[in-house]
Design an enzyme around this catalytic site. Structure first.
Site, PDB file in Angstrom:
ATOM      1  N   SER A 135     -10.447  -1.052  11.221  1.00 43.68           N
ATOM      2  CA  SER A 135      -9.281  -1.121  12.096  1.00 43.68           C
ATOM      3  C   SER A 135      -8.902   0.304  12.492  1.00 43.68           C
ATOM      4  O   SER A 135      -8.605   1.117  11.624  1.00 43.68           O
ATOM      5  CB  SER A 135      -8.129  -1.791  11.331  1.00 43.68           C
ATOM      6  OG  SER A 135      -6.911  -1.656  12.031  1.00 43.68           O
ATOM      7  N   LYS A 161     -11.869  -3.047  15.362  1.00 44.58           N
ATOM      8  CA  LYS A 161     -10.561  -3.519  15.847  1.00 44.58           C
ATOM      9  C   LYS A 161      -9.791  -2.299  16.307  1.00 44.58           C
ATOM     10  O   LYS A 161      -9.761  -1.292  15.617  1.00 44.58           O
ATOM     11  CB  LYS A 161      -9.852  -4.230  14.698  1.00 44.58           C
ATOM     12  CG  LYS A 161      -8.340  -4.325  14.790  1.00 44.58           C
ATOM     13  CD  LYS A 161      -7.817  -5.305  13.729  1.00 44.58           C
ATOM     14  CE  LYS A 161      -6.497  -4.847  13.131  1.00 44.58           C
ATOM     15  NZ  LYS A 161      -6.038  -5.764  12.056  1.00 44.58           N
ATOM     16  N   LYS A 163      -6.023  -0.917  17.741  1.00 49.23           N
ATOM     17  CA  LYS A 163      -4.608  -1.242  17.885  1.00 49.23           C
ATOM     18  C   LYS A 163      -4.220  -1.031  19.344  1.00 49.23           C
ATOM     19  O   LYS A 163      -4.663  -0.052  19.969  1.00 49.23           O
ATOM     20  CB  LYS A 163      -3.779  -0.316  16.995  1.00 49.23           C
ATOM     21  CG  LYS A 163      -4.038  -0.511  15.500  1.00 49.23           C
ATOM     22  CD  LYS A 163      -3.447  -1.820  15.024  1.00 49.23           C
ATOM     23  CE  LYS A 163      -3.541  -1.940  13.506  1.00 49.23           C
ATOM     24  NZ  LYS A 163      -2.897  -3.165  13.019  1.00 49.23           N
ATOM     25  N   ASP A 188      -5.460  -5.606  18.154  1.00 46.09           N
ATOM     26  CA  ASP A 188      -4.305  -6.029  17.344  1.00 46.09           C
ATOM     27  C   ASP A 188      -3.068  -5.354  17.910  1.00 46.09           C
ATOM     28  O   ASP A 188      -2.993  -4.128  17.975  1.00 46.09           O
ATOM     29  CB  ASP A 188      -4.519  -5.610  15.882  1.00 46.09           C
ATOM     30  CG  ASP A 188      -3.390  -6.065  14.957  1.00 46.09           C
ATOM     31  OD1 ASP A 188      -2.446  -6.746  15.421  1.00 46.09           O
ATOM     32  OD2 ASP A 188      -3.462  -5.741  13.750  1.00 46.09           O
ATOM     33  N   GLU A 213      -5.211 -10.215  18.155  1.00 42.54           N
ATOM     34  CA  GLU A 213      -4.398 -10.423  16.952  1.00 42.54           C
ATOM     35  C   GLU A 213      -2.924 -10.157  17.237  1.00 42.54           C
ATOM     36  O   GLU A 213      -2.574  -9.122  17.811  1.00 42.54           O
ATOM     37  CB  GLU A 213      -4.909  -9.499  15.843  1.00 42.54           C
ATOM     38  CG  GLU A 213      -4.185  -9.652  14.510  1.00 42.54           C
ATOM     39  CD  GLU A 213      -4.755  -8.741  13.418  1.00 42.54           C
ATOM     40  OE1 GLU A 213      -5.830  -8.142  13.618  1.00 42.54           O
ATOM     41  OE2 GLU A 213      -4.102  -8.610  12.373  1.00 42.54           O
ATOM     42  N   ASP A 238      -1.295 -12.808  12.359  1.00 40.47           N
ATOM     43  CA  ASP A 238      -1.156 -11.981  11.158  1.00 40.47           C
ATOM     44  C   ASP A 238       0.307 -12.092  10.704  1.00 40.47           C
ATOM     45  O   ASP A 238       0.661 -12.953   9.889  1.00 40.47           O
ATOM     46  CB  ASP A 238      -1.573 -10.531  11.505  1.00 40.47           C
ATOM     47  CG  ASP A 238      -1.319  -9.509  10.399  1.00 40.47           C
ATOM     48  OD1 ASP A 238      -0.715  -9.856   9.378  1.00 40.47           O
ATOM     49  OD2 ASP A 238      -1.718  -8.335  10.560  1.00 40.47           O
ATOM     50  N   LYS A 262      -3.827 -12.073   4.638  1.00 42.64           N
ATOM     51  CA  LYS A 262      -3.589 -10.946   3.727  1.00 42.64           C
ATOM     52  C   LYS A 262      -2.921 -11.567   2.515  1.00 42.64           C
ATOM     53  O   LYS A 262      -1.782 -12.046   2.628  1.00 42.64           O
ATOM     54  CB  LYS A 262      -2.660  -9.912   4.370  1.00 42.64           C
ATOM     55  CG  LYS A 262      -3.274  -9.199   5.571  1.00 42.64           C
ATOM     56  CD  LYS A 262      -2.306  -8.206   6.184  1.00 42.64           C
ATOM     57  CE  LYS A 262      -2.927  -7.557   7.413  1.00 42.64           C
ATOM     58  NZ  LYS A 262      -1.960  -6.730   8.159  1.00 42.64           N
ATOM     59  N   GLY A 290      -6.070  -6.081   5.980  1.00 42.57           N
ATOM     60  CA  GLY A 290      -5.807  -5.015   5.014  1.00 42.57           C
ATOM     61  C   GLY A 290      -4.471  -4.363   5.303  1.00 42.57           C
ATOM     62  O   GLY A 290      -3.898  -4.540   6.392  1.00 42.57           O
TER      63      GLY A 290
HETATM   64  O1  OSB Z   1      -1.728  -5.308  11.385  1.00 42.17           O
HETATM   65  O2  OSB Z   1      -3.508  -5.472  10.301  1.00 42.17           O
HETATM   66  C1  OSB Z   1      -2.470  -4.855  10.542  1.00 42.17           C
HETATM   67  C2  OSB Z   1      -2.346  -1.586   8.546  1.00 42.17           C
HETATM   68  C3  OSB Z   1      -1.003  -1.527   8.245  1.00 42.17           C
HETATM   69  C4  OSB Z   1      -0.171  -2.508   8.717  1.00 42.17           C
HETATM   70  C5  OSB Z   1      -0.665  -3.558   9.494  1.00 42.17           C
HETATM   71  C6  OSB Z   1      -2.019  -3.635   9.776  1.00 42.17           C
HETATM   72  C7  OSB Z   1      -2.861  -2.610   9.326  1.00 42.17           C
HETATM   73  C8  OSB Z   1      -4.281  -2.533   9.636  1.00 42.17           C
HETATM   74  C9  OSB Z   1      -5.136  -1.726   8.714  1.00 42.17           C
HETATM   75  O3  OSB Z   1      -4.762  -2.986  10.648  1.00 42.17           O
HETATM   76  C10 OSB Z   1      -6.173  -2.498   8.018  1.00 42.17           C
HETATM   77  C11 OSB Z   1      -6.801  -1.693   6.918  1.00 42.17           C
HETATM   78  O4  OSB Z   1      -7.784  -1.013   7.189  1.00 42.17           O
HETATM   79  O5  OSB Z   1      -6.325  -1.749   5.757  1.00 42.17           O
HETATM   80 MG    MG Z   2      -2.604  -7.095  12.130  1.00 45.76          MG
END
Ligand code: OSB
Ligand code: MG
Length: 369
Positions: A135, A161, A163, A188, A213, A238, A262, A290
């Site tokens: 991500s 992924k 953001k 995401d 996402e 999520d 999660k 994560g």
């Molecule tokens: O939305 O998935 C998310 C990290 C912090 C808060 C929200 C998210 C995330 C990630 C990181 O996308 C995922 C990771 O590599 O741990």
């Molecule tokens: Mg997310």
């Protein structure tokens, strides 16, 4: 398991590079780790909460306080047969899922050690390696983003992924697709949009994304259902899914076609497994998200992702994607085929490095029955 002692650690670890989402940028990530002692064994768990209540309503301070004043007193001196008994044991406290999940995870570790199997095996493991994705946060420039994608693909990550947020969305994705036409790509939004942004979100249909996402609000299952009707691309939820009931609602209303599970967000691995099973029955694939976990939370997530319906690469990346040094040994490493190996030794399957854990701790507390 007769629980006789719990330690809490408030840790702060510097990320190798900043992580930015639509709700902000992080350089140092803070988490709460717990060590639970029962029957002469110690188990570790992580509440992968953030310092501030931006991703979820919980924060390091709320986890610390709810565990200290409510959850730990409910567990100390208790005799529990299984880690799966934790949700009912702690049900008197409403919400506070991350606070609960850390404690439950430690009990999965203890129960697995007692059974002489890995946490993955105890959960119902179906694979030895899990497909790993990465991500990538919002970058200062598109060039930075393209360079990051290139290096993660070269390392072998199976899915990228990125953001997105207003101003860093369709045009950015278009540039990524121009350079990487064939990679498995998804976005995401962390709730950065509303239904009024449907035209931009429909434009994303042109980029062959694996999924979009959480584009809309963290509590808006109805609007996600409306948006899904207007899109070809699959929606994945999520932030909207905190409970088993919300997962059932989202599926019933067709608000998504994929769920990012999660375990900490849904109150622990017991609830996560139930959501996994519900999705499997309805042919809805899941993947493990994560929250920038340390090696402790990562070990639990890897175990979770070994269940059969985790059929899409998740956000569980190798330790060196986040940290200069992890607090477990061995650290999680990416295999050349873009997978992480599910540990096989009893319990977590990795050793918690006590000296490193203490070194990264800002505070520690100790509770005994
Ligand atoms: O939305 O998935 C998310 C990290 C912090 C808060 C929200 C998210 C995330 C990630 C990181 O996308 C995922 C990771 O590599 O741990
Ligand atoms: Mg997310």
């Amino acid at each position: 398991m007769k629980i006789d002692r719990v330690e809490q650690f408030h840790v702060a670890m510097r990320l190798k590079s900043f992580f930015e989402t639509s709700f902000g940028r992080e350089d140092v990530t803070e988490k709460v780790i717990v060590a639970v002692y029962a029957d002469g064994l110690v188990g570790y768990g992580e509440s992968p909460v953030e310092k501030n209540p931006f991703y979820s309503s919980e924060s390091v301070e709320t986890v610390w306080y709810v565990q200290r004043d409510h959850l730990i007193p409910m567990l100390l001196g208790q005799m529990l047969d299984h880690a799966t008994d934790v949700p009912t044991t702690l049900a008197h406290v409403r919400g506070h899922h991350m606070a609960k999940a850390g404690l439950e995870a430690a009990l999965w570790d203890i129960e697995a050690q007692q059974a002489g199997v890995s946490v993955a095996r105890l959960l119902g493991q179906s694979r030895d390696r899990i497909d790993s994705g990465v991500s990538i946060g919002i970058q200062d420039t598109v060039e930075d983003l393209l360079a990051k994608i290139e290096s993660y693909i070269a390392e072998g990550y199976q899915r990228i992924k990125i953001k997105i947020k207003p101003g860093w969305d369709a045009a950015t994705v278009e540039q990524v697709r121009a350079k990487f036409p064939d990679i498995r790509l998804m976005v995401d939004a962390n709730s950065a949009y509303t239904l009024a942004d449907a035209p931009m979100l429909r434009a994303l249909d042109g980029f062959n994304l694996l999924m979009i996402e959480q584009p809309l609000a963290h509590d808006d299952i109805l609007d996600h259902a409306e948006l899904q009707k207007q899109l070809k691309t699959r929606l994945c939820l999520d932030e909207s899914i905190h409970t088993i009931g919300q997962a059932r609602e989202a599926l019933a209303l067709k608000a998504c076609q994929i769920i990012n599970i999660k375990p900490a967000r849904v109150g622990g691995m017991t609830n996560a497994r139930i959501i996994h099973d519900i999705c499997a029955e309805q042919n809805i694939p899941v993947w493990c998200g994560g929250l920038l976990e340390t090696g402790i939370g990562r070990a639990h997530n890897v175990a979770m992702a070994s269940l059969p319906n985790f059929t899409l690469p998740g956000d569980i990346s190798a330790s060196d994607r986040y940290w200069q040094e992890d607090i477990v040994d061995p650290p999680f490493a990416l295999n050349p085929d873009g997978t992480l190996t599910v540990p096989t030794t009893p319990g977590l399957g990795v050793t918690v490095l006590r000296d490193k854990l203490e070194k990264v701790s800002l505070r520690r507390a100790d509770y005994r029955s």
